[in-house]
Design an enzyme around this catalytic site. Structure first.
Site, PDB file in Angstrom:
ATOM      1  N   HIS A 190      -2.712  86.646  17.296  1.00  0.00           N
ATOM      2  CA  HIS A 190      -1.645  88.160  16.540  1.00  0.00           C
ATOM      3  C   HIS A 190      -0.311  88.399  17.039  1.00  0.00           C
ATOM      4  CE1 HIS A 190      -1.986  92.798  18.303  1.00  0.00           C
ATOM      5  NE2 HIS A 190      -2.971  92.591  17.220  1.00  0.00           N
ATOM      6  N   LYS A 192       3.601  88.319  16.347  1.00  0.00           N
ATOM      7  CA  LYS A 192       4.496  88.975  15.121  1.00  0.00           C
ATOM      8  C   LYS A 192       6.084  88.442  15.839  1.00  0.00           C
ATOM      9  CE  LYS A 192       0.983  91.424  14.917  1.00  0.00           C
ATOM     10  NZ  LYS A 192       1.168  92.727  14.950  1.00  0.00           N
ATOM     11  N   ASP A 197      16.575  81.916  10.072  1.00  0.00           N
ATOM     12  CA  ASP A 197      17.964  80.821  10.757  1.00  0.00           C
ATOM     13  C   ASP A 197      18.147  81.732  12.701  1.00  0.00           C
ATOM     14  OD1 ASP A 197      18.437  80.424   8.703  1.00  0.00           O
ATOM     15  OD2 ASP A 197      19.879  81.602   8.058  1.00  0.00           O
TER      16      ASP A 197
END
Length: 525
Positions: A190, A192, A197
Protein backbone atom coordinates in the site's frame (compact mmCIF):
# COMPACT_ATOMS: atom_id res chain seq x y z
CA UNK A 1 17.61 -6.95 -13.80
CA UNK A 2 18.14 -3.66 -12.00
CA UNK A 3 21.00 -3.95 -9.52
CA UNK A 4 20.25 -2.50 -6.12
CA UNK A 5 22.17 -2.06 -2.93
CA UNK A 6 20.31 -2.39 0.36
CA UNK A 7 22.32 -1.03 3.26
CA UNK A 8 21.68 -0.18 6.88
CA UNK A 9 20.68 3.47 7.28
CA UNK A 10 22.89 5.19 9.82
CA UNK A 11 24.08 8.71 10.43
CA UNK A 12 24.96 10.91 13.41
CA UNK A 13 22.16 12.27 15.54
CA UNK A 14 22.16 15.98 16.10
CA UNK A 15 20.95 18.46 18.64
CA UNK A 16 17.76 20.24 17.66
CA UNK A 17 17.19 23.95 17.67
CA UNK A 18 13.74 23.28 19.17
CA UNK A 19 15.09 23.48 22.71
CA UNK A 20 16.53 21.19 25.37
CA UNK A 21 16.23 17.49 24.73
CA UNK A 22 17.35 14.32 26.39
CA UNK A 23 20.18 12.33 24.82
CA UNK A 24 18.94 9.87 22.24
CA UNK A 25 18.49 6.32 23.51
CA UNK A 26 16.79 3.18 22.31
CA UNK A 27 13.51 2.53 24.07
CA UNK A 28 12.80 -0.94 25.42
CA UNK A 29 9.17 -0.52 24.37
CA UNK A 30 8.12 1.26 21.22
CA UNK A 31 5.03 2.87 22.69
CA UNK A 32 2.65 2.72 25.58
CA UNK A 33 -1.08 3.14 25.98
CA UNK A 34 -0.92 3.39 29.75
CA UNK A 35 -3.10 5.80 31.68
CA UNK A 36 -0.21 7.60 33.34
CA UNK A 37 -1.17 10.96 34.90
CA UNK A 38 -0.32 14.14 33.01
CA UNK A 39 3.11 15.62 33.63
CA UNK A 40 2.90 18.52 36.06
CA UNK A 41 3.81 21.93 34.69
CA UNK A 42 3.90 25.11 36.75
CA UNK A 43 4.73 27.49 33.89
CA UNK A 44 3.75 27.66 30.22
CA UNK A 45 6.30 26.17 27.86
CA UNK A 46 7.52 27.67 24.59
CA UNK A 47 6.71 26.11 21.25
CA UNK A 48 10.35 25.08 20.79
CA UNK A 49 10.49 23.21 24.08
CA UNK A 50 7.17 21.50 23.33
CA UNK A 51 8.49 20.39 19.95
CA UNK A 52 11.64 19.18 21.68
CA UNK A 53 9.50 16.96 23.90
CA UNK A 54 7.87 15.46 20.80
CA UNK A 55 11.10 14.88 18.88
CA UNK A 56 12.89 13.38 21.87
CA UNK A 57 10.34 10.57 21.84
CA UNK A 58 10.33 10.23 18.06
CA UNK A 59 14.11 9.87 18.05
CA UNK A 60 13.73 6.63 20.02
CA UNK A 61 11.46 5.18 17.36
CA UNK A 62 12.54 6.25 13.89
CA UNK A 63 15.44 7.55 11.81
CA UNK A 64 15.19 11.25 11.13
CA UNK A 65 16.30 13.69 8.48
CA UNK A 66 17.08 17.38 8.87
CA UNK A 67 15.82 19.55 6.03
CA UNK A 68 15.35 23.20 5.27
CA UNK A 69 11.68 24.27 5.17
CA UNK A 70 12.09 25.20 1.51
CA UNK A 71 12.87 21.56 0.71
CA UNK A 72 9.20 20.66 1.29
CA UNK A 73 6.50 21.58 -1.22
CA UNK A 74 2.81 20.89 -0.59
CA UNK A 75 0.64 20.31 -3.65
CA UNK A 76 -3.09 20.96 -3.57
CA UNK A 77 -4.97 19.25 -6.39
CA UNK A 78 -4.96 15.98 -8.35
CA UNK A 79 -4.02 17.78 -11.55
CA UNK A 80 -1.10 19.56 -9.83
CA UNK A 81 0.08 16.17 -8.56
CA UNK A 82 -0.11 14.61 -12.02
CA UNK A 83 1.54 17.54 -13.79
CA UNK A 84 4.34 17.62 -11.22
CA UNK A 85 4.93 13.87 -11.51
CA UNK A 86 5.07 13.97 -15.31
CA UNK A 87 7.39 17.00 -15.27
CA UNK A 88 9.82 15.24 -12.96
CA UNK A 89 9.71 12.04 -15.04
CA UNK A 90 10.48 13.99 -18.21
CA UNK A 91 13.69 15.32 -16.63
CA UNK A 92 14.81 12.07 -14.97
CA UNK A 93 18.52 11.29 -15.34
CA UNK A 94 19.32 8.25 -13.17
CA UNK A 95 16.32 6.60 -11.56
CA UNK A 96 12.58 6.53 -11.35
CA UNK A 97 10.99 4.39 -8.68
CA UNK A 98 7.24 4.16 -8.24
CA UNK A 99 5.72 2.25 -5.31
CA UNK A 100 1.94 2.20 -5.50
CA UNK A 101 -1.03 -0.06 -4.95
CA UNK A 102 -1.72 -0.11 -8.69
CA UNK A 103 -1.35 1.83 -11.91
CA UNK A 104 -4.58 2.29 -13.82
CA UNK A 105 -4.81 -0.07 -16.79
CA UNK A 106 -5.53 2.82 -19.18
CA UNK A 107 -2.78 5.20 -18.01
CA UNK A 108 -1.11 5.28 -21.42
CA UNK A 109 -0.12 8.94 -21.10
CA UNK A 110 1.90 8.22 -17.96
CA UNK A 111 3.56 5.21 -19.59
CA UNK A 112 4.36 7.31 -22.65
CA UNK A 113 6.06 9.91 -20.41
CA UNK A 114 8.20 7.16 -18.86
CA UNK A 115 8.99 5.67 -22.28
CA UNK A 116 10.13 9.06 -23.60
CA UNK A 117 12.34 9.56 -20.55
CA UNK A 118 13.95 6.15 -21.12
CA UNK A 119 14.57 6.99 -24.78
CA UNK A 120 16.06 10.35 -23.88
CA UNK A 121 18.56 9.02 -21.35
CA UNK A 122 20.24 5.64 -21.78
CA UNK A 123 21.46 5.68 -18.16
CA UNK A 124 17.95 5.92 -16.72
CA UNK A 125 16.55 2.93 -14.81
CA UNK A 126 12.88 2.52 -13.83
CA UNK A 127 11.48 0.32 -11.09
CA UNK A 128 7.76 -0.31 -10.51
CA UNK A 129 6.39 -1.86 -7.33
CA UNK A 130 2.68 -2.60 -7.10
CA UNK A 131 0.47 -5.12 -5.34
CA UNK A 132 0.13 -8.55 -6.95
CA UNK A 133 -3.54 -9.02 -6.10
CA UNK A 134 -4.57 -5.58 -7.34
CA UNK A 135 -2.12 -5.43 -10.23
CA UNK A 136 -3.33 -8.66 -11.85
CA UNK A 137 -7.00 -8.63 -10.82
CA UNK A 138 -8.43 -8.21 -14.34
CA UNK A 139 -6.21 -10.81 -16.05
CA UNK A 140 -6.60 -12.03 -18.79
CA UNK A 141 -8.29 -8.72 -19.60
CA UNK A 142 -6.13 -5.56 -19.59
CA UNK A 143 -4.54 -4.97 -16.20
CA UNK A 144 -1.80 -3.02 -14.48
CA UNK A 145 0.64 -5.82 -15.35
CA UNK A 146 -0.27 -5.87 -19.05
CA UNK A 147 0.00 -2.07 -19.21
CA UNK A 148 3.58 -2.04 -17.90
CA UNK A 149 5.04 -5.11 -19.59
CA UNK A 150 5.74 -3.48 -23.00
CA UNK A 151 8.35 -1.28 -21.30
CA UNK A 152 10.32 -4.36 -20.27
CA UNK A 153 10.00 -5.80 -23.77
CA UNK A 154 11.25 -2.54 -25.31
CA UNK A 155 14.05 -1.55 -22.92
CA UNK A 156 14.99 -4.83 -21.25
CA UNK A 157 15.00 -6.00 -17.61
CA UNK A 158 18.31 -4.25 -16.97
CA UNK A 159 16.56 -0.88 -17.30
CA UNK A 160 12.92 -1.59 -16.45
CA UNK A 161 11.80 -3.71 -13.53
CA UNK A 162 8.24 -4.64 -12.58
CA UNK A 163 7.73 -6.18 -9.14
CA UNK A 164 4.46 -7.15 -7.48
CA UNK A 165 4.23 -7.90 -3.77
CA UNK A 166 1.93 -10.67 -2.56
CA UNK A 167 0.79 -10.74 1.04
CA UNK A 168 1.71 -13.87 3.05
CA UNK A 169 -1.71 -13.68 4.72
CA UNK A 170 -3.75 -14.89 1.75
CA UNK A 171 -2.67 -18.36 0.72
CA UNK A 172 -4.07 -21.85 0.20
CA UNK A 173 -7.80 -22.44 0.59
CA UNK A 174 -8.45 -18.91 1.83
CA UNK A 175 -7.08 -17.44 -1.39
CA UNK A 176 -9.24 -19.77 -3.44
CA UNK A 177 -12.52 -18.89 -1.71
CA UNK A 178 -12.13 -15.12 -1.21
CA UNK A 179 -13.53 -13.20 -4.24
CA UNK A 180 -11.02 -11.13 -6.23
CA UNK A 181 -13.04 -7.98 -5.71
CA UNK A 182 -12.51 -8.02 -1.93
CA UNK A 183 -9.29 -10.03 -1.50
CA UNK A 184 -7.35 -6.85 -0.79
CA UNK A 185 -8.93 -6.97 2.68
CA UNK A 186 -6.29 -9.57 3.59
CA UNK A 187 -3.29 -7.36 2.98
CA UNK A 188 -1.67 -5.20 0.30
CA UNK A 189 1.46 -3.41 -0.82
CA UNK A 190 0.00 0.00 0.00
CA UNK A 191 3.03 2.35 -0.05
CA UNK A 192 2.80 5.42 -2.31
CA UNK A 193 6.38 6.50 -3.05
CA UNK A 194 7.12 8.41 -6.24
CA UNK A 195 10.86 9.01 -6.52
CA UNK A 196 12.68 10.66 -9.41
CA UNK A 197 16.45 11.14 -9.08
CA UNK A 198 16.80 13.02 -5.76
CA UNK A 199 13.20 14.14 -5.29
CA UNK A 200 10.30 12.26 -3.75
CA UNK A 201 6.53 12.75 -3.79
CA UNK A 202 4.96 11.20 -0.70
CA UNK A 203 1.23 10.70 -1.08
CA UNK A 204 -1.79 8.54 -0.43
CA UNK A 205 -2.72 8.64 -4.13
CA UNK A 206 -2.42 5.76 -6.54
CA UNK A 207 -1.55 6.24 -10.22
CA UNK A 208 -4.82 6.23 -12.11
CA UNK A 209 -7.03 8.74 -13.89
CA UNK A 210 -9.31 9.52 -10.95
CA UNK A 211 -6.32 10.31 -8.72
CA UNK A 212 -5.12 12.66 -11.48
CA UNK A 213 -8.44 14.46 -11.98
CA UNK A 214 -11.23 14.24 -9.37
CA UNK A 215 -10.06 12.23 -6.36
CA UNK A 216 -8.76 14.49 -3.60
CA UNK A 217 -5.66 13.34 -1.76
CA UNK A 218 -2.49 14.81 -0.21
CA UNK A 219 0.88 15.27 -1.91
CA UNK A 220 4.13 16.39 -0.25
CA UNK A 221 7.27 16.83 -2.35
CA UNK A 222 10.67 16.43 -0.68
CA UNK A 223 13.70 17.92 -2.43
CA UNK A 224 16.19 15.82 -0.51
CA UNK A 225 18.80 13.35 -1.70
CA UNK A 226 18.90 11.68 1.73
CA UNK A 227 15.14 11.19 2.06
CA UNK A 228 14.73 10.03 -1.54
CA UNK A 229 17.61 7.57 -1.20
CA UNK A 230 16.29 6.24 2.10
CA UNK A 231 12.91 5.43 0.62
CA UNK A 232 14.61 3.94 -2.44
CA UNK A 233 16.22 1.44 -0.06
CA UNK A 234 12.76 0.66 1.33
CA UNK A 235 11.35 0.32 -2.19
CA UNK A 236 14.23 -1.92 -3.27
CA UNK A 237 13.96 -4.14 -0.20
CA UNK A 238 10.26 -4.79 -0.80
CA UNK A 239 10.98 -5.37 -4.51
CA UNK A 240 13.37 -8.16 -3.54
CA UNK A 241 10.50 -9.70 -1.57
CA UNK A 242 8.16 -9.56 -4.56
CA UNK A 243 7.31 -11.43 -7.74
CA UNK A 244 8.88 -10.30 -11.01
CA UNK A 245 6.71 -9.59 -14.04
CA UNK A 246 8.25 -10.59 -17.37
CA UNK A 247 7.06 -10.60 -21.00
CA UNK A 248 5.36 -13.79 -22.19
CA UNK A 249 3.60 -15.00 -25.36
CA UNK A 250 0.68 -16.14 -23.17
CA UNK A 251 -2.78 -14.54 -23.63
CA UNK A 252 -2.11 -12.33 -20.60
CA UNK A 253 1.15 -11.08 -22.16
CA UNK A 254 3.20 -11.61 -19.01
CA UNK A 255 4.37 -14.16 -16.47
CA UNK A 256 4.74 -13.70 -12.72
CA UNK A 257 7.75 -15.59 -11.34
CA UNK A 258 9.76 -15.73 -8.12
CA UNK A 259 13.40 -14.92 -9.05
CA UNK A 260 16.16 -17.09 -7.59
CA UNK A 261 17.93 -13.85 -6.65
CA UNK A 262 15.24 -13.09 -4.05
CA UNK A 263 16.54 -13.72 -0.51
CA UNK A 264 14.07 -16.47 0.37
CA UNK A 265 11.07 -18.53 -0.73
CA UNK A 266 7.84 -16.98 -1.99
CA UNK A 267 4.98 -16.08 0.36
CA UNK A 268 2.75 -18.64 -1.36
CA UNK A 269 5.15 -21.59 -1.12
CA UNK A 270 6.46 -21.02 2.41
CA UNK A 271 4.89 -18.06 4.26
CA UNK A 272 6.86 -18.61 7.48
CA UNK A 273 10.28 -18.67 5.83
CA UNK A 274 9.27 -15.74 3.62
CA UNK A 275 8.44 -13.65 6.69
CA UNK A 276 11.70 -14.61 8.38
CA UNK A 277 13.69 -13.39 5.37
CA UNK A 278 11.60 -10.24 5.15
CA UNK A 279 12.26 -9.49 8.81
CA UNK A 280 16.01 -9.90 8.37
CA UNK A 281 15.98 -7.52 5.41
CA UNK A 282 13.58 -4.83 6.62
CA UNK A 283 14.08 -4.57 10.38
CA UNK A 284 17.50 -2.83 10.13
CA UNK A 285 16.06 -0.27 7.71
CA UNK A 286 13.10 0.88 9.81
CA UNK A 287 14.83 1.23 13.19
CA UNK A 288 16.68 4.37 14.35
CA UNK A 289 20.49 4.38 14.22
CA UNK A 290 22.26 3.02 17.29
CA UNK A 291 24.56 6.03 17.42
CA UNK A 292 23.94 8.60 20.16
CA UNK A 293 26.52 11.04 18.82
CA UNK A 294 25.23 14.61 18.57
CA UNK A 295 26.23 17.46 16.29
CA UNK A 296 24.86 21.00 16.00
CA UNK A 297 21.65 21.30 14.05
CA UNK A 298 21.32 23.67 11.14
CA UNK A 299 17.54 23.61 10.79
CA UNK A 300 14.32 23.65 12.76
CA UNK A 301 12.56 21.14 10.50
CA UNK A 302 12.77 17.36 10.90
CA UNK A 303 11.30 14.55 8.80
CA UNK A 304 10.71 11.13 10.34
CA UNK A 305 10.07 8.22 7.95
CA UNK A 306 7.42 5.94 9.45
CA UNK A 307 6.91 2.43 8.10
CA UNK A 308 4.26 -0.11 9.02
CA UNK A 309 5.45 -3.59 8.05
CA UNK A 310 3.52 -5.65 10.59
CA UNK A 311 2.90 -8.68 8.29
CA UNK A 312 6.65 -8.99 7.68
CA UNK A 313 8.34 -8.23 11.00
CA UNK A 314 8.71 -10.55 13.99
CA UNK A 315 8.92 -9.04 16.51
CA UNK A 316 7.03 -6.12 15.03
CA UNK A 317 9.42 -3.17 14.95
CA UNK A 318 7.25 -1.04 12.66
CA UNK A 319 7.49 2.68 13.36
CA UNK A 320 4.25 4.33 12.19
CA UNK A 321 1.93 3.12 14.93
CA UNK A 322 4.48 3.60 17.76
CA UNK A 323 5.23 7.15 16.56
CA UNK A 324 1.55 8.03 16.31
CA UNK A 325 0.86 6.61 19.75
CA UNK A 326 3.87 8.48 21.16
CA UNK A 327 2.63 11.77 19.70
CA UNK A 328 -0.91 11.31 21.02
CA UNK A 329 0.32 10.25 24.45
CA UNK A 330 2.44 13.39 24.55
CA UNK A 331 -0.61 15.52 23.69
CA UNK A 332 -2.33 14.12 26.79
CA UNK A 333 0.24 15.72 29.11
CA UNK A 334 -0.43 19.01 30.87
CA UNK A 335 1.91 21.25 28.81
CA UNK A 336 -0.05 20.29 25.66
CA UNK A 337 -3.50 20.67 27.21
CA UNK A 338 -4.64 23.40 24.80
CA UNK A 339 -3.39 21.75 21.63
CA UNK A 340 -5.64 21.27 18.61
CA UNK A 341 -5.63 18.63 15.91
CA UNK A 342 -7.26 17.66 12.64
CA UNK A 343 -7.46 14.02 11.60
CA UNK A 344 -8.65 12.77 8.22
CA UNK A 345 -9.06 9.46 6.43
CA UNK A 346 -10.80 8.68 3.18
CA UNK A 347 -12.21 5.47 4.62
CA UNK A 348 -13.52 6.17 8.11
CA UNK A 349 -12.43 3.18 10.12
CA UNK A 350 -9.73 4.31 12.54
CA UNK A 351 -8.45 1.52 14.77
CA UNK A 352 -10.02 1.31 18.24
CA UNK A 353 -6.76 2.10 20.12
CA UNK A 354 -6.19 5.13 17.89
CA UNK A 355 -9.74 6.39 18.51
CA UNK A 356 -9.25 6.05 22.27
CA UNK A 357 -5.97 7.94 22.16
CA UNK A 358 -7.39 10.74 20.01
CA UNK A 359 -10.26 11.25 22.43
CA UNK A 360 -7.95 11.01 25.44
CA UNK A 361 -6.04 14.10 24.24
CA UNK A 362 -9.15 16.19 25.11
CA UNK A 363 -8.07 18.90 22.64
CA UNK A 364 -9.02 22.55 22.66
CA UNK A 365 -10.36 21.75 19.19
CA UNK A 366 -10.46 18.48 17.33
CA UNK A 367 -11.73 17.96 13.78
CA UNK A 368 -12.23 14.66 12.02
CA UNK A 369 -12.80 14.70 8.25
CA UNK A 370 -14.24 11.66 6.49
CA UNK A 371 -15.62 11.01 3.03
CA UNK A 372 -19.36 11.35 2.60
CA UNK A 373 -20.92 8.16 1.20
CA UNK A 374 -21.39 10.17 -2.00
CA UNK A 375 -17.62 10.84 -2.12
CA UNK A 376 -16.64 7.24 -1.44
CA UNK A 377 -15.06 5.36 -4.34
CA UNK A 378 -17.21 2.31 -3.54
CA UNK A 379 -20.51 4.25 -3.77
CA UNK A 380 -23.00 2.20 -5.85
CA UNK A 381 -20.25 -0.33 -6.55
CA UNK A 382 -21.53 -3.78 -7.58
CA UNK A 383 -21.38 -6.73 -5.21
CA UNK A 384 -20.08 -6.83 -1.65
CA UNK A 385 -17.85 -3.76 -2.08
CA UNK A 386 -20.98 -1.65 -2.59
CA UNK A 387 -21.73 -2.19 1.10
CA UNK A 388 -18.59 -0.36 2.19
CA UNK A 389 -20.00 3.22 2.25
CA UNK A 390 -22.75 2.04 4.60
CA UNK A 391 -20.18 0.23 6.74
CA UNK A 392 -18.16 3.44 7.08
CA UNK A 393 -21.37 5.30 7.97
CA UNK A 394 -21.92 2.87 10.83
CA UNK A 395 -18.35 3.39 12.05
CA UNK A 396 -18.72 7.19 11.86
CA UNK A 397 -21.85 7.02 13.97
CA UNK A 398 -20.04 4.91 16.54
CA UNK A 399 -17.29 7.54 16.66
CA UNK A 400 -19.80 10.28 17.42
CA UNK A 401 -21.30 8.09 20.13
CA UNK A 402 -17.84 7.74 21.70
CA UNK A 403 -17.32 11.53 21.54
CA UNK A 404 -20.62 12.07 23.30
CA UNK A 405 -19.86 9.49 26.00
CA UNK A 406 -16.59 11.30 26.72
CA UNK A 407 -18.39 14.65 27.01
CA UNK A 408 -16.34 16.13 24.17
CA UNK A 409 -19.19 17.27 21.91
CA UNK A 410 -18.17 20.92 22.20
CA UNK A 411 -14.52 20.22 21.40
CA UNK A 412 -14.52 17.52 18.71
CA UNK A 413 -16.51 17.66 15.49
CA UNK A 414 -17.00 15.24 12.62
CA UNK A 415 -17.10 16.61 9.08
CA UNK A 416 -18.02 14.80 5.88
CA UNK A 417 -16.36 15.79 2.62
CA UNK A 418 -18.56 15.95 -0.46
CA UNK A 419 -18.04 17.56 -3.85
CA UNK A 420 -20.91 16.42 -6.03
CA UNK A 421 -21.67 12.71 -6.32
CA UNK A 422 -19.17 10.12 -7.47
CA UNK A 423 -19.69 8.81 -11.03
CA UNK A 424 -21.89 11.79 -11.89
CA UNK A 425 -20.76 14.90 -13.81
CA UNK A 426 -18.62 17.08 -11.55
CA UNK A 427 -18.51 14.43 -8.83
CA UNK A 428 -15.33 13.89 -6.83
CA UNK A 429 -14.16 11.25 -4.36
CA UNK A 430 -12.15 11.85 -1.19
CA UNK A 431 -9.03 9.88 -0.31
CA UNK A 432 -6.95 12.26 1.84
CA UNK A 433 -5.51 10.95 5.10
CA UNK A 434 -3.30 12.39 7.78
CA UNK A 435 -2.96 14.38 10.98
CA UNK A 436 -2.08 17.98 11.85
CA UNK A 437 -1.22 19.16 15.38
CA UNK A 438 -1.26 22.80 16.47
CA UNK A 439 0.49 23.60 19.75
CA UNK A 440 -1.08 25.66 22.57
CA UNK A 441 -1.23 29.36 21.78
CA UNK A 442 -0.39 28.88 18.09
CA UNK A 443 -2.58 29.22 15.02
CA UNK A 444 -0.88 26.86 12.55
CA UNK A 445 0.25 23.25 12.89
CA UNK A 446 3.84 22.37 13.78
CA UNK A 447 3.39 18.65 13.13
CA UNK A 448 1.82 16.75 10.26
CA UNK A 449 1.68 13.09 9.25
CA UNK A 450 1.29 12.25 5.57
CA UNK A 451 1.48 9.05 3.54
CA UNK A 452 -0.35 5.90 2.58
CA UNK A 453 -1.88 4.77 5.87
CA UNK A 454 -5.63 4.74 6.43
CA UNK A 455 -5.07 4.34 10.21
CA UNK A 456 -7.24 1.24 10.32
CA UNK A 457 -6.89 -2.22 11.81
CA UNK A 458 -5.89 -3.38 8.32
CA UNK A 459 -3.18 -0.72 8.09
CA UNK A 460 -1.70 -1.91 11.36
CA UNK A 461 -2.01 -5.65 10.87
CA UNK A 462 -2.18 -6.58 7.18
CA UNK A 463 -0.90 -3.85 4.83
CA UNK A 464 2.53 -2.41 4.05
CA UNK A 465 2.49 1.36 4.64
CA UNK A 466 4.92 4.28 4.22
CA UNK A 467 4.50 7.71 5.79
CA UNK A 468 6.48 10.65 7.09
CA UNK A 469 5.98 12.87 10.12
CA UNK A 470 7.13 16.45 9.60
CA UNK A 471 7.97 18.47 12.72
CA UNK A 472 8.83 22.13 12.25
CA UNK A 473 9.33 25.39 14.09
CA UNK A 474 9.47 27.38 10.85
CA UNK A 475 6.61 29.87 10.59
CA UNK A 476 6.48 29.75 6.80
CA UNK A 477 6.19 25.96 6.64
CA UNK A 478 3.67 25.98 9.50
CA UNK A 479 1.53 28.38 7.49
CA UNK A 480 1.70 26.15 4.42
CA UNK A 481 0.77 23.13 6.50
CA UNK A 482 -2.12 25.10 7.96
CA UNK A 483 -3.26 26.14 4.50
CA UNK A 484 -3.43 22.46 3.50
CA UNK A 485 -5.38 21.65 6.67
CA UNK A 486 -7.92 24.34 5.76
CA UNK A 487 -8.34 23.83 2.03
CA UNK A 488 -9.15 20.16 2.58
CA UNK A 489 -12.16 21.37 4.57
CA UNK A 490 -13.54 23.66 1.89
CA UNK A 491 -15.91 20.90 0.75
CA UNK A 492 -16.52 19.45 4.21
CA UNK A 493 -19.55 20.10 6.41
CA UNK A 494 -20.20 19.24 10.02
CA UNK A 495 -22.48 16.27 10.71
CA UNK A 496 -24.16 15.29 13.94
CA UNK A 497 -26.20 12.42 15.26
CA UNK A 498 -29.30 13.64 13.41
CA UNK A 499 -27.58 13.03 10.07
CA UNK A 500 -27.39 9.33 10.81
CA UNK A 501 -31.10 9.18 11.68
CA UNK A 502 -32.06 9.95 8.09
CA UNK A 503 -33.61 6.94 6.30
CA UNK A 504 -30.94 6.84 3.57
CA UNK A 505 -28.19 6.63 6.21
CA UNK A 506 -29.67 3.65 8.04
CA UNK A 507 -27.36 0.62 8.01
CA UNK A 508 -29.05 -2.69 7.32
CA UNK A 509 -28.45 -6.11 8.80
CA UNK A 510 -26.75 -7.29 5.59
CA UNK A 511 -23.96 -4.72 5.96
CA UNK A 512 -23.41 -5.60 9.61
CA UNK A 513 -23.31 -9.29 8.73
CA UNK A 514 -20.80 -8.71 5.92
CA UNK A 515 -18.52 -6.78 8.31
CA UNK A 516 -18.68 -9.69 10.74
CA UNK A 517 -17.88 -12.27 8.04
CA UNK A 518 -14.82 -10.33 6.84
CA UNK A 519 -13.52 -10.14 10.41
CA UNK A 520 -14.14 -13.86 11.01
CA UNK A 521 -12.15 -14.77 7.87
CA UNK A 522 -9.20 -12.71 9.08
CA UNK A 523 -9.68 -9.67 6.85
CA UNK A 524 -10.31 -6.03 7.65
CA UNK A 525 -11.89 -2.96 6.03
Amino acid sequence: MIVRSITRYSRPRSTLTFGPRASVRRASRKYSTSNAPPIASSTPQSGTSLLGAITTELDKISPRFEVQPTQIQILQSPTEFYDTLKAKISKAKRRIYLSTLYIGKTEHELITAIREALKKNSELQVSFLTDALRGTRETPDPSCASLLIPLVAEFGPQRVEIRMFHTPNLTGLRKKVVPRRINEGWGLQHMKLYGVDDELIMSGANLSSDYFTNRQDRYHVFFSTEITSYFYKIHSAVCSLSYQISPSPSPAGYTMTWPSSNPGPSPLSDPSSFKAQANALLAPLVSPPNSTKTTPSTTNTLVYPLLQFTPLLTPDTSTELPALHSLLQTLRTAPFAQSSWTFTAGYFNMSSPLRRLLLATAPARGTVIAASPYANGFYNSPGVSGMLPAAYTLLARRFLDAVRRKGLDAQIELKEWRRGTVNQPGGWTYHAKGLWVTLPGEVAPSVTLVGSSNYTKRSYSLDIEANVMVVTGDEGLKKRMGDEEHWLQEWAGRVGKEEFERPERKVGVGVRLAMWVVAILGGAL
